[in-house]
Design an enzyme around this catalytic site. Sequence first.
Site, PDB file in Angstrom:
ATOM      1  N   CYS A  62     -11.764  19.840 -78.126  1.00 47.25           N
ATOM      2  CA  CYS A  62     -10.821  21.205 -78.559  1.00 47.25           C
ATOM      3  C   CYS A  62     -12.118  22.303 -77.689  1.00 47.25           C
ATOM      4  O   CYS A  62     -12.990  21.735 -78.553  1.00 47.25           O
ATOM      5  CB  CYS A  62     -10.655  21.155 -80.077  1.00 47.25           C
ATOM      6  SG  CYS A  62      -9.284  21.081 -80.488  1.00 47.25           S
ATOM      7  N   ARG A  69      -2.286  16.949 -81.372  1.00 46.65           N
ATOM      8  CA  ARG A  69      -3.488  15.540 -81.221  1.00 46.65           C
ATOM      9  C   ARG A  69      -3.507  14.339 -82.158  1.00 46.65           C
ATOM     10  O   ARG A  69      -4.097  13.594 -82.246  1.00 46.65           O
ATOM     11  CB  ARG A  69      -4.245  16.537 -81.008  1.00 46.65           C
ATOM     12  CG  ARG A  69      -4.369  16.920 -79.179  1.00 46.65           C
ATOM     13  CD  ARG A  69      -5.424  17.898 -78.730  1.00 46.65           C
ATOM     14  NE  ARG A  69      -7.058  16.555 -78.375  1.00 46.65           N
ATOM     15  CZ  ARG A  69      -7.803  17.275 -78.169  1.00 46.65           C
ATOM     16  NH1 ARG A  69      -8.313  18.582 -78.157  1.00 46.65           N
ATOM     17  NH2 ARG A  69      -8.602  16.323 -78.492  1.00 46.65           N
ATOM     18  N   ARG A 107     -19.833  22.155 -77.259  1.00 53.99           N
ATOM     19  CA  ARG A 107     -20.434  20.621 -77.144  1.00 53.99           C
ATOM     20  C   ARG A 107     -21.124  19.928 -75.975  1.00 53.99           C
ATOM     21  O   ARG A 107     -20.360  18.772 -76.014  1.00 53.99           O
ATOM     22  CB  ARG A 107     -18.567  20.392 -77.745  1.00 53.99           C
ATOM     23  CG  ARG A 107     -17.514  21.060 -78.730  1.00 53.99           C
ATOM     24  CD  ARG A 107     -16.285  20.391 -79.233  1.00 53.99           C
ATOM     25  NE  ARG A 107     -16.524  19.460 -79.754  1.00 53.99           N
ATOM     26  CZ  ARG A 107     -15.316  19.231 -80.233  1.00 53.99           C
ATOM     27  NH1 ARG A 107     -14.354  19.222 -79.408  1.00 53.99           N
ATOM     28  NH2 ARG A 107     -15.538  17.588 -81.356  1.00 53.99           N
ATOM     29  N   ASP A 111     -13.831  21.119 -90.093  1.00 54.85           N
ATOM     30  CA  ASP A 111     -12.220  20.902 -89.602  1.00 54.85           C
ATOM     31  C   ASP A 111     -10.445  21.680 -91.078  1.00 54.85           C
ATOM     32  O   ASP A 111      -9.698  21.185 -90.298  1.00 54.85           O
ATOM     33  CB  ASP A 111     -11.933  19.248 -89.405  1.00 54.85           C
ATOM     34  CG  ASP A 111     -12.490  18.818 -87.950  1.00 54.85           C
ATOM     35  OD1 ASP A 111     -12.882  19.408 -87.859  1.00 54.85           O
ATOM     36  OD2 ASP A 111     -12.868  17.481 -87.912  1.00 54.85           O
ATOM     37  N   LYS A 155      -7.201   9.858 -87.764  1.00 59.91           N
ATOM     38  CA  LYS A 155      -7.402   9.922 -86.501  1.00 59.91           C
ATOM     39  C   LYS A 155      -9.214  10.075 -86.100  1.00 59.91           C
ATOM     40  O   LYS A 155      -9.295   9.395 -85.079  1.00 59.91           O
ATOM     41  CB  LYS A 155      -7.369  11.495 -86.032  1.00 59.91           C
ATOM     42  CG  LYS A 155      -7.787  11.848 -84.564  1.00 59.91           C
ATOM     43  CD  LYS A 155      -7.344  13.735 -84.143  1.00 59.91           C
ATOM     44  CE  LYS A 155      -7.952  14.946 -84.237  1.00 59.91           C
ATOM     45  NZ  LYS A 155      -9.150  14.690 -83.142  1.00 59.91           N
ATOM     46  N   ASN A 156      -9.489  10.485 -86.691  1.00 57.16           N
ATOM     47  CA  ASN A 156     -11.615  10.433 -86.051  1.00 57.16           C
ATOM     48  C   ASN A 156     -11.892   8.920 -86.503  1.00 57.16           C
ATOM     49  O   ASN A 156     -12.640   8.351 -85.694  1.00 57.16           O
ATOM     50  CB  ASN A 156     -11.853  11.701 -86.494  1.00 57.16           C
ATOM     51  CG  ASN A 156     -12.100  12.585 -86.057  1.00 57.16           C
ATOM     52  OD1 ASN A 156     -10.940  12.774 -84.676  1.00 57.16           O
ATOM     53  ND2 ASN A 156     -12.108  14.303 -87.024  1.00 57.16           N
ATOM     54  N   VAL A 171     -24.009  17.178 -75.314  1.00 57.93           N
ATOM     55  CA  VAL A 171     -24.036  15.634 -75.526  1.00 57.93           C
ATOM     56  C   VAL A 171     -25.651  15.598 -75.677  1.00 57.93           C
ATOM     57  O   VAL A 171     -26.016  14.102 -74.979  1.00 57.93           O
ATOM     58  CB  VAL A 171     -23.302  14.657 -74.218  1.00 57.93           C
ATOM     59  CG1 VAL A 171     -21.760  15.170 -74.116  1.00 57.93           C
ATOM     60  CG2 VAL A 171     -23.693  14.751 -72.909  1.00 57.93           C
ATOM     61  N   ASP A 172     -26.569  16.426 -75.593  1.00 59.40           N
ATOM     62  CA  ASP A 172     -27.788  16.265 -74.669  1.00 59.40           C
ATOM     63  C   ASP A 172     -28.973  15.091 -76.292  1.00 59.40           C
ATOM     64  O   ASP A 172     -29.313  13.967 -75.822  1.00 59.40           O
ATOM     65  CB  ASP A 172     -28.392  17.218 -75.234  1.00 59.40           C
ATOM     66  CG  ASP A 172     -28.264  17.761 -76.985  1.00 59.40           C
ATOM     67  OD1 ASP A 172     -27.380  17.878 -76.863  1.00 59.40           O
ATOM     68  OD2 ASP A 172     -29.282  17.865 -77.724  1.00 59.40           O
TER      69      ASP A 172
END
Length: 475
Positions: A158, A449, A163, A354, A64-65, A165-166
């Site tokens: 998720c 997902r 999380r 994960d 997926k990733n 985004v810096d």
Amino acid sequence: MALSSSTLCHQNLTKPYYISFHKQPHILSHLQFQTPPKTLTLDPKFTITGGCKLSGHVPISGSKNSALSILAATLCCSGTSKLHGVPNLSDTRTMASILRSLGAEIEACNGEMWINADGVGSVEPCPEDIGKIRGGFFVIGPLLARFGEAVVALPGGCDIGTRPVDLYIRGLRALGAIVELGDGKVRAQAANGRGLVGGRFRLDHPSVGATETLMMAACMADGVTVLSNVAKEPEVIDLARFLTGSGACVEGAGSDTLYIKGKNQLHGSECIVPPDRIEAGTFMLAAAITRSSISMSPVIPSHVACLIDKLLAAGCKITCAHDTLEVSAVPDDVGDNLQGFDVRTCPFPGFPTDLQPQTMVLLTTCNGSSIVEETVFENRMGHVRELQKLGARIQVCGSTAVICGKEKGSALLSSQLVAKDLRGGVSLVLAGLAAEGVTEISGIAHIDRGYENLDAKLRLLGADIKRLIPLTSPL
Ligand code: EPU
């Protein structure tokens, strides 16, 4: 090749990976699909009757990733890119929708996807779609590199921590972009209307997404970029391989530092999405949790080496031949009990976050006490409350959980559970396979997902799992 803790030899686990998907039966063609019964439920549910032993072979889907980042990278390419082995998941469909919202043309059939981004005319992808998945935000890199500007909403994904985004923002600034955050959107523009320029940037933390986004941006920046303290996850290497195949100049993928020489243009190329190491790990844990024996392919053993080590230490038997892995925890093979072990999640090559929730389920069935420490995401213990409903004895303090293993004669008992995120959700399915009675799990859209036909694959192995879908037509 049978593996043991002392002989687990990493040279056997790091062979280059080759796979010919055309020689494989179509990945899902031989699965028994069940027409889900329509019942009066509000949202789709799984019901699982625990206690079945698993056996047989399960096909592992494309990652997926890796698919998500490679799909984002196709925005850098002129002409058509062709991907094989794209898993059919709600996340990959959302990513395709994001690319279409920018003007890309996409066709998909049986795991193959053709993407042509020549007609992309927008630099602002659909914010609703970006809000659904974390990977959607990665398009900011290719858009900025190709068009000199991008407006991208803050990503979803998720709910496992803040999380931020810096790192993406600071990294893009190091490549000459002016970046502002406001109204839930990140607006980025190459300074003075010029394109991005090569630069140096050290990530405070080896973020997978920031590494991938900056790699894509740097591939089309003017000059050389050096990114240090980058992520070493296999998905980063997969992306680098796709970009290189498309004409980019990327060196160092899989190490701490990436060296990237920008090119004016990349061209579409063809690539196979490698197998999903987290899906493979989930099935390995399913075998151990149900004290069963199953095989799976394709798997790249070096991608799951950490889990192999832990399962061997617990007492499982693992055999590995080319790209097939067999895990046995059958009592006749390995004795009556598996031994608990401690886990600390870390960036690759450490133990993957994960697989943390699924591993915790195994530990509830093992001898002794175990400690699980989550160090990657600050809020990834949401599954514990649900597991406690099954009678699991888990105490959480911050990001650390202490799991008391099985007492003589004790077992998990069924209950009604709610999946709240992808990996936590699948851990409930694994627990349901081991629990006595019928476990019902709602919120399974989270699981869809990231797992392609999870219930069909488990049925193929002999599990008693049903998908109940809501009644859409009048009674
Ligand atoms: N972080 C920051 N600032 C940033 C970026 C990340 O502080 O700008 C922090 C995060 O908050 C987190 C840590 O860094 O605490 C690691 O996050 P990372 O950026 O590495 O994760 P990601 O790129 O958001 C990807 C996968 C995740 C996987 C992680 C770690 C995708 C789409 N997602 O997320 O996959 O858990 O790497 O391996 O590639 C999943 O598949 O279930 C999943 C969550």
